[in-house]
Enzyme design. Structure first.
Site, PDB file in Angstrom:
ATOM      1  N   TRP A  82     -10.891 -16.503  19.891  1.00  0.00           N
ATOM      2  CA  TRP A  82     -12.310 -16.430  20.038  1.00  0.00           C
ATOM      3  C   TRP A  82     -12.699 -17.506  20.783  1.00  0.00           C
ATOM      4  O   TRP A  82     -13.753 -17.446  21.282  1.00  0.00           O
ATOM      5  CB  TRP A  82     -12.805 -16.291  18.488  1.00  0.00           C
ATOM      6  CG  TRP A  82     -12.737 -14.707  17.753  1.00  0.00           C
ATOM      7  CD1 TRP A  82     -11.930 -13.985  18.215  1.00  0.00           C
ATOM      8  CD2 TRP A  82     -13.581 -14.369  16.779  1.00  0.00           C
ATOM      9  NE1 TRP A  82     -12.156 -12.814  17.513  1.00  0.00           N
ATOM     10  CE2 TRP A  82     -13.132 -13.130  16.409  1.00  0.00           C
ATOM     11  CE3 TRP A  82     -14.663 -15.061  15.968  1.00  0.00           C
ATOM     12  CZ2 TRP A  82     -14.070 -12.323  15.685  1.00  0.00           C
ATOM     13  CZ3 TRP A  82     -15.289 -14.281  14.941  1.00  0.00           C
ATOM     14  CH2 TRP A  82     -14.704 -12.871  14.970  1.00  0.00           C
ATOM     15  N   ASP A 100      -9.385 -24.510  11.515  1.00  0.00           N
ATOM     16  CA  ASP A 100      -8.359 -23.569  10.886  1.00  0.00           C
ATOM     17  C   ASP A 100      -7.451 -24.390   9.953  1.00  0.00           C
ATOM     18  O   ASP A 100      -7.370 -25.428  10.076  1.00  0.00           O
ATOM     19  CB  ASP A 100      -7.700 -22.770  12.038  1.00  0.00           C
ATOM     20  CG  ASP A 100      -6.902 -21.307  11.333  1.00  0.00           C
ATOM     21  OD1 ASP A 100      -7.494 -20.228  11.662  1.00  0.00           O
ATOM     22  OD2 ASP A 100      -5.973 -21.639  10.572  1.00  0.00           O
ATOM     23  N   ASP A 152     -13.459 -15.399  11.484  1.00  0.00           N
ATOM     24  CA  ASP A 152     -12.565 -14.422  11.492  1.00  0.00           C
ATOM     25  C   ASP A 152     -11.542 -14.688  10.369  1.00  0.00           C
ATOM     26  O   ASP A 152     -10.526 -14.150  10.710  1.00  0.00           O
ATOM     27  CB  ASP A 152     -11.918 -14.248  12.956  1.00  0.00           C
ATOM     28  CG  ASP A 152     -11.246 -12.863  13.205  1.00  0.00           C
ATOM     29  OD1 ASP A 152     -11.507 -12.089  12.555  1.00  0.00           O
ATOM     30  OD2 ASP A 152     -10.342 -12.929  14.207  1.00  0.00           O
ATOM     31  N   LYS A 192     -15.555 -11.629   9.167  1.00  0.00           N
ATOM     32  CA  LYS A 192     -14.588 -10.403   8.970  1.00  0.00           C
ATOM     33  C   LYS A 192     -14.610 -10.291   7.384  1.00  0.00           C
ATOM     34  O   LYS A 192     -14.367 -11.416   6.564  1.00  0.00           O
ATOM     35  CB  LYS A 192     -13.367 -10.741   9.576  1.00  0.00           C
ATOM     36  CG  LYS A 192     -12.127  -9.977   8.785  1.00  0.00           C
ATOM     37  CD  LYS A 192     -11.296  -9.721   9.975  1.00  0.00           C
ATOM     38  CE  LYS A 192     -10.081 -10.744  10.368  1.00  0.00           C
ATOM     39  NZ  LYS A 192      -9.383 -10.477  11.475  1.00  0.00           N
TER      40      LYS A 192
HETATM   41  C1  LIG Z   1      -7.293 -13.326  12.209  1.00  0.00           C
HETATM   42  S1  LIG Z   1      -6.752 -15.205  12.359  1.00  0.00           S
HETATM   43  C2  LIG Z   1      -7.839 -15.464  13.304  1.00  0.00           C
HETATM   44  C3  LIG Z   1      -7.846 -15.298  14.754  1.00  0.00           C
HETATM   45  C4  LIG Z   1      -8.714 -15.696  15.666  1.00  0.00           C
HETATM   46  N1  LIG Z   1     -10.057 -15.369  15.482  1.00  0.00           N
HETATM   47  C5  LIG Z   1      -8.425 -15.714  17.057  1.00  0.00           C
HETATM   48  O1  LIG Z   1      -9.188 -15.363  18.036  1.00  0.00           O
HETATM   49  O2  LIG Z   1      -7.350 -16.409  17.675  1.00  0.00           O
HETATM   50  C6  LIG Z   1      -7.406 -15.746  10.726  1.00  0.00           C
HETATM   51  C7  LIG Z   1      -7.265 -17.185  10.627  1.00  0.00           C
HETATM   52  O3  LIG Z   1      -7.974 -17.441   9.403  1.00  0.00           O
HETATM   53  C8  LIG Z   1      -7.181 -18.906   8.870  1.00  0.00           C
HETATM   54  N2  LIG Z   1      -7.663 -19.201   7.824  1.00  0.00           N
HETATM   55  C9  LIG Z   1      -7.511 -18.495   6.339  1.00  0.00           C
HETATM   56  N3  LIG Z   1      -8.002 -19.017   5.384  1.00  0.00           N
HETATM   57  C10 LIG Z   1      -8.594 -20.120   5.942  1.00  0.00           C
HETATM   58  C11 LIG Z   1      -9.411 -21.203   5.237  1.00  0.00           C
HETATM   59  N4  LIG Z   1      -9.570 -21.174   3.810  1.00  0.00           N
HETATM   60  N5  LIG Z   1      -9.881 -22.110   5.915  1.00  0.00           N
HETATM   61  C12 LIG Z   1      -9.528 -22.468   7.391  1.00  0.00           C
HETATM   62  N6  LIG Z   1      -8.966 -21.158   8.143  1.00  0.00           N
HETATM   63  C13 LIG Z   1      -8.581 -20.275   7.079  1.00  0.00           C
HETATM   64  C14 LIG Z   1      -5.754 -18.491   8.985  1.00  0.00           C
HETATM   65  O4  LIG Z   1      -4.947 -19.483   9.098  1.00  0.00           O
HETATM   66  C15 LIG Z   1      -5.803 -17.686  10.379  1.00  0.00           C
HETATM   67  O5  LIG Z   1      -5.549 -18.558  11.409  1.00  0.00           O
END
Ligand SMILES: C[S@@+](CC[C@H](N)C(=O)[O-])C[C@H]1O[C@@H](n2cnc3c(N)ncnc32)[C@H](O)[C@@H]1O
Length: 251
Positions: A82, A100, A152, A192
């Site tokens: 993204w 992240d 996301d 999302k």
């Molecule tokens: C679907 S991936 C995102 C993909 C990203 N949009 C891309 O384009 O590469 C979801 C991400 O949300 C992160 N995530 C989940 N819970 C989180 C939190 N509490 N704080 C920060 N990041 C989080 C995960 O580590 C994961 O890398």
């Protein structure tokens, strides 16, 4: 469970791995192998297929502006697709910050922070990152420095749908709190969410802070997945307390 944002570059390695996996995991890998968006992402140098979801969101809602610099926050940014798309589609003077839980490989022109969005300290760190230029923080309005908040975020899924839904709503609420604290009036937010009974409550919450709130499922989301996006535009220029914003209202 695999993270959907991981692209396997070495197909041979994946096929070998496939042989060792349980049948459901093997089916997941096989689906990814033949997925057109995964192939496109590999061909075009994107870090994950998620790039195409953001492209669709921007095509429909024009969240990025080539003509003016914007401050953009990407929540749940790993592995960084993204941020790649945001960088391509926004003005070159824009500031992009990705956050992240996971470490993210550096990307020119983008800053990353490894932190948990469910902690208040992360919100404050984001606010400070964009607030460097404000010499004197005279009132709350001077802290509203961000144009776009995009999320996301998704946790590692369990096999319990309802639990996953509630966890995804928690992450959406964390994004909404960021908007409450640092998004400019007229700013945009999209996040999302996994389908479930609390989606409508979340939409009502967003409507307190934004003029336009819509549900949108990009074609790049798998048909079978329960994920889609809540897209909020035109943050209202109103005074509302955080308690009032997050309160559960009746329909
Ligand atoms: C679907 S991936 C995102 C993909 C990203 N949009 C891309 O384009 O590469 C979801 C991400 O949300 C992160 N995530 C989940 N819970 C989180 C939190 N509490 N704080 C920060 N990041 C989080 C995960 O580590 C994961 O890398």
């Amino acid at each position: 469970m695999f993270s959907s944002c991981h692209i396997y570059r070495n197909l041979q390695q994946v096929r070998q791995l496939n042989k060792k996996l349980s049948s459901s995991s093997a089916a997941w890998v096989s689906k990814r192998l033949h997925d057109p968006y995964t192939k496109l992402a590999q061909e075009n140098g994107y870090r994950s297929r998620a790039a195409y979801k953001l492209k669709e969101i921007n095509k429909k809602y024009h969240v990025f502006d080539k003509k003016k610099s914007q401050n953009i926050v990407d929540l749940g940014a790993a592995p960084g697709a993204w941020c790649q798309v945001a960088k391509e589609e926004c003005n070159s003077n824009s500031k992009i910050l990705g956050i992240d839980l996971l470490e993210i490989n550096p990307l020119r022109g983008v800053s990353f922070m490894q932190a948990n969005m469910l902690l208040k300290s992360t919100m404050l760190a984001i606010r400070d990152y964009f607030n460097n230029d404000v010499v004197q923080k005279t009132d709350d309005k001077s802290l509203l420095t961000v144009d776009v908040v995009m999320s996301d975020m998704l946790h590692n899924l369990t096999s319990i749908r309802f639990k996953d839904h509630l966890k995804s709503v928690d992450l959406c609420n964390a994004g909404l709190v960021v908007c409450f604290n640092i998004l400019k009036p007229k700013g945009s937010f999209f996040c999302k969410i996994l389908a479930g009974p609390d989606v409508d409550q979340f939409v009502r919450r967003c409507s307190k802070l934004f003029d336009n709130v819509e549900k949108f499922k990009p074609r790049a989301c798998n048909d079978s997945s329960r994920e889609f996006y809540i897209v909020c535009r035109n943050k209202k220029d109103i005074k509302i307390s955080l308690k009032e914003l997050l309160k559960n209202d009746q329909q």
